[in-house]
Design an enzyme around this catalytic site. Structure first.
Site, PDB file in Angstrom:
ATOM      1  N   GLU A   1      32.775  36.507  42.167  1.00 39.10           N
ATOM      2  CA  GLU A   1      33.578  37.455  41.374  1.00 39.10           C
ATOM      3  C   GLU A   1      33.930  36.924  39.988  1.00 39.10           C
ATOM      4  O   GLU A   1      33.808  37.632  38.989  1.00 39.10           O
ATOM      5  CB  GLU A   1      34.881  37.812  42.115  1.00 39.10           C
ATOM      6  CG  GLU A   1      34.716  38.881  43.185  1.00 39.10           C
ATOM      7  CD  GLU A   1      34.267  38.310  44.509  1.00 39.10           C
ATOM      8  OE1 GLU A   1      34.214  37.066  44.641  1.00 39.10           O
ATOM      9  OE2 GLU A   1      33.957  39.089  45.429  1.00 39.10           O
TER      10      GLU A   1
ATOM     11  N   HIS B   1      43.870  41.754  52.488  1.00 40.22           N
ATOM     12  CA  HIS B   1      42.980  42.838  52.081  1.00 40.22           C
ATOM     13  C   HIS B   1      43.721  44.145  51.837  1.00 40.22           C
ATOM     14  O   HIS B   1      43.122  45.197  51.840  1.00 40.22           O
ATOM     15  CB  HIS B   1      41.906  43.072  53.148  1.00 40.22           C
ATOM     16  CG  HIS B   1      40.861  42.002  53.188  1.00 40.22           C
ATOM     17  ND1 HIS B   1      41.106  40.759  53.678  1.00 40.22           N
ATOM     18  CD2 HIS B   1      39.581  41.997  52.773  1.00 40.22           C
ATOM     19  CE1 HIS B   1      40.010  40.020  53.591  1.00 40.22           C
ATOM     20  NE2 HIS B   1      39.069  40.741  53.032  1.00 40.22           N
TER      21      HIS B   1
END
Lengths: 351, 471
Positions: free
Chosen positions: B205, B274
Site C-alpha cells: 500500500e 477492519h
C-alpha cells in the site's frame, strides 16, 4: 571511507553470483575542456550559494530546516548533466538546493524561496525543503525521508505509460535507504521494468547516525539484489566518474531494462541541517575530505592540466560570487507573500 | 435421516447468492471434500464442498437460481444405509423472482431450530435492512429514465466511463485486474482496458500510494484502490504528505490529481482492525477532497467528478452498500458537484445530518418518527471536505433542531464538526442542543451482540430526535 571510495569506485555488483544481465563497468566520462569548465562552474555555484544560504540562516533571514549540499556537489552536477530536460524527470528529498541549481534554475528564485518571499519558486510557501520546477521536470523537494523514492517510481511509471522515452532520476540518502517504502518501490519498479535511476547519495551519516550503525548492508549498491536490480558504486567526489556512471545508467533504462541503482560515495561538510553541530564525527575526518577529496578542487586541478590558467578560474570564482551576491540581495529585498496568499493554492479547483 | 445441505455463507456480507452450477446429480455418491456446486457470492464464484459422506438424494434448488438465501436448504444427502429415495419436498425458493429487498434480512430462525451462525442477528444486517427498507431517489429532472443499479456497478460504470473519455486515467491496486476486484468493483475493467490501465500491484500500500501520487504529479490521473481503507493506514503518509500538500507547497505549480478509493467503515463481523470510518481523519486535512456517498447514483456521479478533479480525492465507499440497489439516472454523463450536500428527505421538525450508510439509518428513523408525528429532514452530506455548511445551516434555520448520525466514533468526528458549526454559525436558530448518534467509543468488537451494541441504529436516532424535540 575516502579510501573505500577510491578503491570501490566503479565497482559493480558483477562480483556477485551472476544470474542476470548486469551493466558494463562505467568509465570515467571524457569531458571536453568546455564541458568540464561547465561542471566546475555549476559545482562552484552550488558551493557559494550554499555558503551564502548558511550565512543568511545565521542572520535569521532563512528559517526552519535548511540542509546544505556542500561537499556533495559532484553528485547532482554529474548525474543531472546526463539528463535531458523536457524528457526526463528528477526528484529528491529535502536537501534540494543543489539539485535545483544543477538544472540551471535561477538562483534568485531559489534563494527567495529560502527567505520565504513571494518571488520564491514556490511563492514562499514551500521553503528550503519544498521547491519544484515542473518546467524542468524537477518534482521536488520532499520532506518525508524516503517518500521521493515511491513518488519517483511513479514518475517512471508515467514515462512508461506515456511512452515518452523519459527516465526518472530519484535521489535518496543512506538514511532513506532503510525505509520500507524504498523496497516496495524497488519491487514494483523491477516487476514492471520502470525507467528509473535510484541514486543513493551515501554521505555516510543519516543525520547523526553513521552508516555502520544503521545499515546491516552498508554497501548500498547491493540493496537491489533481491529485486534483480543491478547496482554500481561510484566515487561521488569525482564529477567525471559520476557522469560516466550516469551514462551507463541512462543507457540501461533507455534500453528498457528497468531500474538501476547508483550508489554515490560522497560526504557533506556541514551538519545534517543548520541546527546540527555534527559532533558524531571528528574534525579530522571532515578536514581530510576538504583537503584531499574536494570535488571542486579536484575539477580545478584537472582543468589546469587541460591548460586552463589560474587567472581564468579566479575570474570564474568572481563571476559566481557576483551571481550569489545578487541572488542574496534579491532574496532579502523581495517582498513577503501577501496575506491573501495564505488561502490560495490549497486546492486547484473551486467547489 | 437425510442431511439438509444449506446455502452456505461464503463471505462476511453475503446474504444470498446464485447457485451457478451443480457438479453432482441426484443419486451420486459423494464423500467429504468433493465439490458439489459452484456458488456465486457478492464477491466471487466459490466452490461448495461436501462435508459428510452419502448419496445425493434430492436437489432442491436447480442450477442457475438467483437470490438463494443463505441457510436455505439446497439439497438432501442420504447417509450410509439410508434410502436414497427423494425426501419429502421442501419449499423451493422461486427460481426467477428473488424476494423483494424489503425482506432482505433473513427471518428469525423458527423456534426450536438451531440457528446457523449466519442467521444470528448482526448489526450489519440491521444497517443493510435500514437501507433496503427506505427509498432514496436521485436528483434528476422529472422524466429522466432510471435504472436500478447496485453501488458496486455504479462505481465500476463511473470508472469505465471516465477511462473511455481520458487516456490518462488508470486503475491500480491489489486484485483489481485479473481477480476482477476483491469486492468486484473493478469487474470487467481489465477486459475492456487491458493490463496497462488496470494494474494489479503487489501487497504494498505505501508503495503504490506513493507510486500513484508520483504518476499524478507527472500528469496522469490514477485511481488507486485500497482493498479497504483500513489498509490505507500503511499509505496515509503519501495521501496526506505527498498528495494533499503538493499544490500548496509548490505555490500552485505542481498538482496531484489522484483518487484514492475503497471501502470504509464497519462491514460485518470483521473485527476491530477492519472496521473503522476514516472520514473524520481525512476530512481534517486541508488540500484533500473527501467524498463518502450513500446511494448508487451519488456514488457514480461523484466518482466521475472525483476522477475529473485536478485535486487529490479520498473517496470512501461502504462495503455493506456495495450490493444495494438504487435508481441511477440513465444519462450519458451523470456528474454531480463535489461539496454539495443533498436533502434526501425534506422535513420540518428536526434535521438529521448524516452521510454514507448513516443515511439509511436516518431514513429508517425518519419513517419511525413520522409515525410519532415528527417530520424529520434528512441531509446527506455526501462530501465531507469541503463541507456544505450552507445546506446544513439553512435546514437548521427551518427546523431549529438537529441530530447528527454517523457510523463512526464520536470523538473528533464529523458530528463534532457539525455541532461546532451549528453552535458558532447557527446559534440563534437552535431550540435545543445538537445531539449526535455515533458508534460507541470502543474498538469494534467481534461478538455479534457486542458489535450490535457498538454500531449506530435507528432506535438511537429516534430517541435523540425526540429528545431535541422535547418529546
Amino acid at each position: 571511507m575516502a579510501r573505500t571510495a577510491k578503491k570501490a569506485a566503479a565497482k559493480t555488483a558483477a562480483q556477485l553470483k551472476s544470474n542476470r544481465e548486469r551493466p558494463a563497468e562505467p568509465s570515467r566520462y571524457k569531458a571536453t575542456k568546455d564541458e568540464l569548465l561547465d561542471f566546475y562552474k555549476q559545482m562552484l555555484l552550488i558551493r557559494r550559494f550554499e555558503e551564502r544560504a548558511g550565512q543568511l540562516y545565521g542572520l535569521g533571514l532563512i528559517g526552519g530546516f535548511c540542509h546544505l549540499y556542500i561537499g556533495q556537489e559532484a553528485v547532482a552536477v554529474g548525474l543531472q548533466s546526463a539528463m535531458k530536460v523536457g524528457r526526463d524527470s528528477v526528484i529528491t528529498g529535502y536537501r534540494d538546493h543543489g539539485h535545483m541549481l544543477a538544472y540551471g534554475i535561477d538562483p534568485k528564485v531559489i534563494m527567495a524561496e529560502l527567505t520565504g518571499r513571494a518571488a520564491g519558486i514556490s511563492k514562499g510557501k514551500g521553503g528550503s525543503m519544498h521547491m519544484f520546477s515542473v518546467d524542468h521536470g524537477f518534482y521536488g523537494g520532499h520532506g518525508i525521508v524516503g517518500a521521493q523514492v515511491a513518488l519517483g517510481t511513479g514518475l517512471a511509471f508515467k514515462h512508461q505509460y506515456a511512452g515518452d522515452a523519459g527516465t526518472c532520476l530519484a535521489y535518496f540518502g543512506d538514511g532513506a535507504a532503510n525505509q520500507g517504502q524504498v523496497y516496495e518501490s524497488f519491487n514494483m519498479a523491477k516487476l514492471w521494468d520502470l525507467p528509473v535511476i535510484y541514486a543513493i547519495e551515501n554521505n555516510r551519516y543519516a543525520m547523526g547516525t553513521a552508516v555502520e550503525r544503521s545499515a546491516s548492508e552498508p554497501e548500498f549498491y547491493k540493496r537491489g539484489e533481491s529485486f534483480r536490480i543491478p547496482g554500481i558504486q561510484v566515487d561521488g567526489m569525482d564529477v567525471l566518474a559520476v557522469r560516466g556512471a550516469a551514462e551507463e545508467a541512462m543507457a540501461w533504462t533507455q534500453a528498457g531494462k528497468g531500474p538501476i541503482i547508483l550508489e554515490l560515495l560522497t560526504y557533506r561538510y556541514r551538519g545534517h541541517s543548520m541546527s546540527d553541530p555534527a559532533k558524531y564525527r571528528t574534525k579530522e575526518e571532515v578536514q581530510d575530505y576538504r583537503e584531499h577529496h574536494d570535488p571542486i578542487d579536484h575539477a580545478a586541478s584537472e582543468l589546469e592540466k587541460l591548460g586552463v590558467k589560474e587567472d581564468e578560474l579566479k575570474a570564474i570564482d568572481k563571476q559566481i560570487k557576483e551571481i550569489v551576491v545578487e541572488a542574496a540581495k534579491f532574496s532579502e529585498e523581495a517582498p513577503e507573500p501577501a496575506p491573501s496568499e495564505l488561502y490560495t493554492d490549497v486546492l486547484v479547483e473551486t467547489y | 435421516m437425510a442431511i439438509e445441505l444449506k446455502m452456505p455463507a461464503l463471505s462476511p456480507t453475503m446474504e444470498e447468492g446464485t447457485l451457478a452450477k451443480w457438479l453432482v446429480k441426484e443419486g451420486d455418491e459423494v464423500k467429504s471434500g468433493d465439490i458439489l456446486a459452484e456458488i456465486e457470492t457478492d464477491k466471487a464464484t466459490m466452490e461448495f464442498e461436501a462435508v459428510d459422506e452419502g448419496t445425493i438424494s434430492k436437489i432442491l434448488v436447480p442450477e442457475g437460481t438467483d437470490g438463494v438465501k443463505v441457510g436455505a436448504p439446497i439439497a438432501l444427502l442420504a447417509g450410509d444405509g439410508e434410502s436414497a429415495e427423494p425426501a419429502p419436498k421442501a419449499d423451493e425458493p422461486k427460481s426467477s423472482a428473488p424476494e423483494p429487498k424489503a425482506a432482505a434480512p433473513v427471518p428469525a430462525p423458527e423456534s426450536g431450530a438451531a440457528p446457523t451462525p449466519h442467521q444470528m442477528e448482526t448489526a450489519a444486517r440491521d444497517l443493510v435492512a435500514d437501507v433496503a427498507k427506505t427509498h432514496d431517489a436521485p436528483e434528476v429532472p422529472d422524466g429522466t429514465p432510471l435504472t436500478s443499479v447496485t453501488v458496486r456497478e455504479a462505481l465500476r460504470d463511473a470508472m469505465a466511463e471516465e477511462m473511455r473519455l481520458d487516456d490518462r486515467v488508470f486503475v491500480m491496486g491489489e486484485e483489481v485486474a485479473q481477480y476482477q476486484g476483491a469486492y468486484k468493483v473493478t469487474q470487467g475493467l481489465l477486459d475492456e482496458f487491458g493490463p496497462k490501465r488496470v494494474v494489479d500491484t503487489p501487497i504494498t500500500e505505501y508503495g503504490f500510494a506513493g507510486l500513484g501520487s508520483g504518476a499524478a504529479m507527472g500528469g496522469l490521473k490514477p485511481i488507486i484502490e485500497f482493498m479497504t481503507f483500513n489498509f490505507a493506514m500503511q499509505a496515509i503518509d503519501h495521501i496526506i504528505n505527498s498528495a494533499a500538500k503538493t499544490n500548496y507547497m509548490s505555490g500552485g505549480q505542481m498538482r496531484c490529481p489522484i483518487v484514492f478509493r475503497g471501502p470504509n467503515g464497519a462491514a460485518a463481523r470483521v473485527g476491530a482492525q477492519h472496521s473503522q470510518n476514516y472520514g473524520p481523519w481525512y476530512a481534517s486535512v486541508p488540500g484533500l477532497i473527501v467524498i463518502a456517498p450513500y446511494s448508487a447514483a451519488d456514488a457514480k456521479g461523484l466518482l466521475k467528478a472525483a476522477i475529473r478533479s485536478e485535486d487529490p480525492v479520498v473517496f470512501l465507499e461502504n462495503e455493506l452498500l456495495y450490493g444495494q440497489h438504487f435508481d441511477v439516472p440513465d444519462m450519458d454523463d451523470y456528474v454531480l458537484p463535489i461539496g454539495k450536500a443533498r436533502i434526501v428527505r425534506p422535513g420540518t421538525d428536526v434535521t438529521l445530518v448524516t452521510y454514507s450508510i448513516g443515511v439509511g439509518v436516518a431514513l429508517e428513523a425518519a419513517q419511525e418518527l413520522m409515525a410519532e408525528g415528527i417530520n424529520a429532514e434528512v441531509i446527506d452530506l455526501r462530501t465531507l471536505r469541503p463541507l456544505d455548511k450552507a445546506t446544513v445551516l439553512e435546514s437548521l434555520k427551518r427546523t431549529n433542531r438537529m441530530v447528527v448520525v454517523e457510523e463512526g466514533w464520536p470523538t473528533c468526528s464529523i458530528a463534532s464538526e457539525i455541532i461546532a458549526i451549528a453552535m458558532t454559525e447557527g446559534f440563534d436558530d437552535l431550540d435545543a442542543p445538537v445531539l449526535r448518534v455515533n458508534n460507541v467509543d470502543v474498538p469494534l468488537p467481534y461478538a455479534a451482540n457486542l458489535e450490535k451494541l457498538a454500531l449506530i441504529k435507528a432506535a438511537d436516532v429516534v430517541k435523540a430526535a425526540k429528545e431535541v424535540c422535547y418529546r
